[in-house]
Design a protein around this motif. Structure first.
Motif, mmCIF file in Angstrom:
data_model
loop_
_atom_site.group_PDB
_atom_site.id
_atom_site.type_symbol
_atom_site.label_atom_id
_atom_site.label_comp_id
_atom_site.label_asym_id
_atom_site.label_seq_id
_atom_site.Cartn_x
_atom_site.Cartn_y
_atom_site.Cartn_z
ATOM 1 N N MET A 71 -6.521 14.133 -4.890
ATOM 2 C CA MET A 71 -7.075 13.345 -3.787
ATOM 3 C C MET A 71 -5.923 12.700 -3.023
ATOM 4 S SD MET A 71 -10.109 11.264 -5.708
ATOM 5 C CE MET A 71 -9.375 11.101 -7.341
ATOM 6 N N VAL A 72 -6.210 12.293 -1.805
ATOM 7 C CA VAL A 72 -5.273 11.480 -1.035
ATOM 8 C C VAL A 72 -5.933 10.113 -0.879
ATOM 9 C CG1 VAL A 72 -4.062 11.185 1.146
ATOM 10 C CG2 VAL A 72 -4.367 13.473 0.200
ATOM 11 N N ARG A 73 -5.280 9.103 -1.461
ATOM 12 C CA ARG A 73 -5.814 7.739 -1.409
ATOM 13 C C ARG A 73 -4.685 6.778 -1.085
ATOM 14 N NH1 ARG A 73 -8.316 7.228 -7.291
ATOM 15 N NH2 ARG A 73 -6.333 8.224 -7.737
ATOM 16 N N GLU A 74 -5.047 5.539 -0.840
ATOM 17 C CA GLU A 74 -4.085 4.479 -0.574
ATOM 18 C C GLU A 74 -4.076 3.543 -1.778
ATOM 19 O OE1 GLU A 74 -2.097 4.387 2.191
ATOM 20 O OE2 GLU A 74 -2.993 6.314 2.668
ATOM 21 N N ALA A 76 2.877 -4.091 -9.671
ATOM 22 C CA ALA A 76 1.782 -3.717 -10.572
ATOM 23 C C ALA A 76 0.742 -2.915 -9.794
ATOM 24 C CB ALA A 76 1.122 -4.958 -11.169
ATOM 25 N N HIS A 77 0.253 -1.849 -10.409
ATOM 26 C CA HIS A 77 -0.850 -1.077 -9.831
ATOM 27 C C HIS A 77 -2.105 -1.935 -9.907
ATOM 28 C CE1 HIS A 77 -3.578 2.239 -8.988
ATOM 29 N NE2 HIS A 77 -4.254 1.897 -10.064
ATOM 30 N N LEU A 78 -2.787 -2.101 -8.770
ATOM 31 C CA LEU A 78 -4.002 -2.903 -8.719
ATOM 32 C C LEU A 78 -5.241 -2.036 -8.576
ATOM 33 C CD1 LEU A 78 -2.718 -5.656 -6.247
ATOM 34 C CD2 LEU A 78 -2.740 -5.739 -8.757
ATOM 35 N N GLY A 79 -5.171 -1.023 -7.750
ATOM 36 C CA GLY A 79 -6.321 -0.170 -7.468
ATOM 37 C C GLY A 79 -6.063 0.608 -6.198
ATOM 38 N N HIS A 80 -7.102 0.730 -5.369
ATOM 39 C CA HIS A 80 -6.995 1.487 -4.114
ATOM 40 C C HIS A 80 -7.751 0.774 -3.009
ATOM 41 C CE1 HIS A 80 -6.010 4.528 -7.148
ATOM 42 N NE2 HIS A 80 -5.250 5.045 -6.198
ATOM 43 N N VAL A 81 -7.398 1.067 -1.764
ATOM 44 C CA VAL A 81 -8.100 0.508 -0.616
ATOM 45 C C VAL A 81 -8.708 1.655 0.178
ATOM 46 C CG1 VAL A 81 -6.007 0.398 0.837
ATOM 47 C CG2 VAL A 81 -7.967 -1.086 1.359
ATOM 48 N N PHE A 82 -9.950 1.439 0.625
ATOM 49 C CA PHE A 82 -10.714 2.455 1.347
ATOM 50 C C PHE A 82 -11.236 1.860 2.657
ATOM 51 C CE2 PHE A 82 -11.071 3.211 -3.208
ATOM 52 C CZ PHE A 82 -10.688 4.531 -3.305
ATOM 53 N N PRO A 83 -11.432 2.698 3.682
ATOM 54 C CA PRO A 83 -11.876 2.209 4.990
ATOM 55 C C PRO A 83 -13.395 2.115 5.127
ATOM 56 C CG PRO A 83 -11.356 4.527 5.164
ATOM 57 C CD PRO A 83 -11.036 4.117 3.736
ATOM 58 N N VAL A 91 0.858 -1.187 0.000
ATOM 59 C CA VAL A 91 0.000 0.000 0.000
ATOM 60 C C VAL A 91 0.893 1.234 0.000
ATOM 61 C CG1 VAL A 91 -1.793 1.269 1.233
ATOM 62 C CG2 VAL A 91 -1.850 -1.228 1.204
ATOM 63 N N ASN A 92 0.616 2.139 -0.932
ATOM 64 C CA ASN A 92 1.378 3.383 -1.070
ATOM 65 C C ASN A 92 0.427 4.566 -1.014
ATOM 66 O OD1 ASN A 92 3.749 1.856 -1.722
ATOM 67 N ND2 ASN A 92 3.011 1.699 -3.818
ATOM 68 N N ARG A 93 0.887 5.660 -0.466
ATOM 69 C CA ARG A 93 0.095 6.899 -0.469
ATOM 70 C C ARG A 93 0.040 7.444 -1.893
ATOM 71 N NH1 ARG A 93 -0.342 11.666 3.640
ATOM 72 N NH2 ARG A 93 -0.961 13.316 2.230
ATOM 73 N N ASP A 94 -1.156 7.784 -2.352
ATOM 74 C CA ASP A 94 -1.391 8.293 -3.705
ATOM 75 C C ASP A 94 -2.036 9.673 -3.585
ATOM 76 O OD1 ASP A 94 -2.236 8.873 -6.293
ATOM 77 O OD2 ASP A 94 -3.471 7.079 -6.501
#
Length: 132
Positions: free
Chosen positions: A89-92, A101-108, A81-84
Motif C-alpha cells: 500500500m501507499v500510505r502516510e 516513534a511510529h504513531l500510525g497513519h494519516v488519511f484524507p 509524516v513519511n511516505r510508507d
C-alpha cells in the motif's frame, strides 16, 4: 525542537515488548484492542516514548476504524509524516517529531475542519489527564 535519540537497547529498557514493536519497529496493534480506542477522558495524548504532546482530546473522534482517531495534532511541528509503501500500500506514516516513534497513519477521510484522520496506535500514546 531537539531530537531525542536512544539506542535500540535503551528503547527496549524503556518500553514493553509490544510498545517497542509498535513504536520502534513500525508495528500496529489489532483493531479495537487498544487502550484508548474508546477513551472519552479529557486531556493530552503524549508520545509513549518521549512524552511530547501530540494530540488533544478535543480533536479525538470515533472514526469506526478500531484505533484512536484525531483530526489534527496539537501543533503541526509535533508530528512528522513519511511516505510508507509497506504491505503493498501507499500510505502516510505519522511519527513523533521529537523521537521518531511510529504513531500510525494519516488519511484524507476525516471530519472538518481538517478533513484528516490521524489513525494512531494506543501503544504509541499515553493520556495525560491531569488537571494541574
Amino acid at each position: 525542537m531537539e531530537k531525542l535519540v536512544k539506542s535500540e537497547q535503551e528503547w527496549r529498557a524503556h518500553l514493553t515488548e509490544d510498545e517497542f514493536y509498535v513504536c520502534r519497529q513500525k508495528g500496529t496493534e489489532r483493531a479495537f484492542t487498544g487502550e484508548y480506542c474508546d477513551e472519552k477522558a479529557v486531556g493530552s495524548y503524549v508520545c509513549r516514548c518521549c512524552g511530547q504532546a501530540l494530540f488533544e482530546s478535543e480533536t479525538k473522534y470515533d472514526s469506526g476504524s478500531g484505533w484512536p482517531s484525531f483530526y489534527s495534532p496539537v501543533a503541526e511541528e509535533a508530528v512528522g509524516v513519511n511516505r510508507d509503501v509497506s504491505h503493498g500500500m501507499v500510505r502516510e506514516e505519522v511519527v513523533c517529531a521529537r523521537c521518531d516513534a511510529h504513531l500510525g497513519h494519516v488519511f484524507p477521510d476525516g471530519p472538518q475542519p481538517t478533513g484528516l484522520r490521524y489513525c494512531i496506535n494506543s501503544l504509541s500514546l499515553r493520556l495525560d489527564d491531569s488537571t494541574e
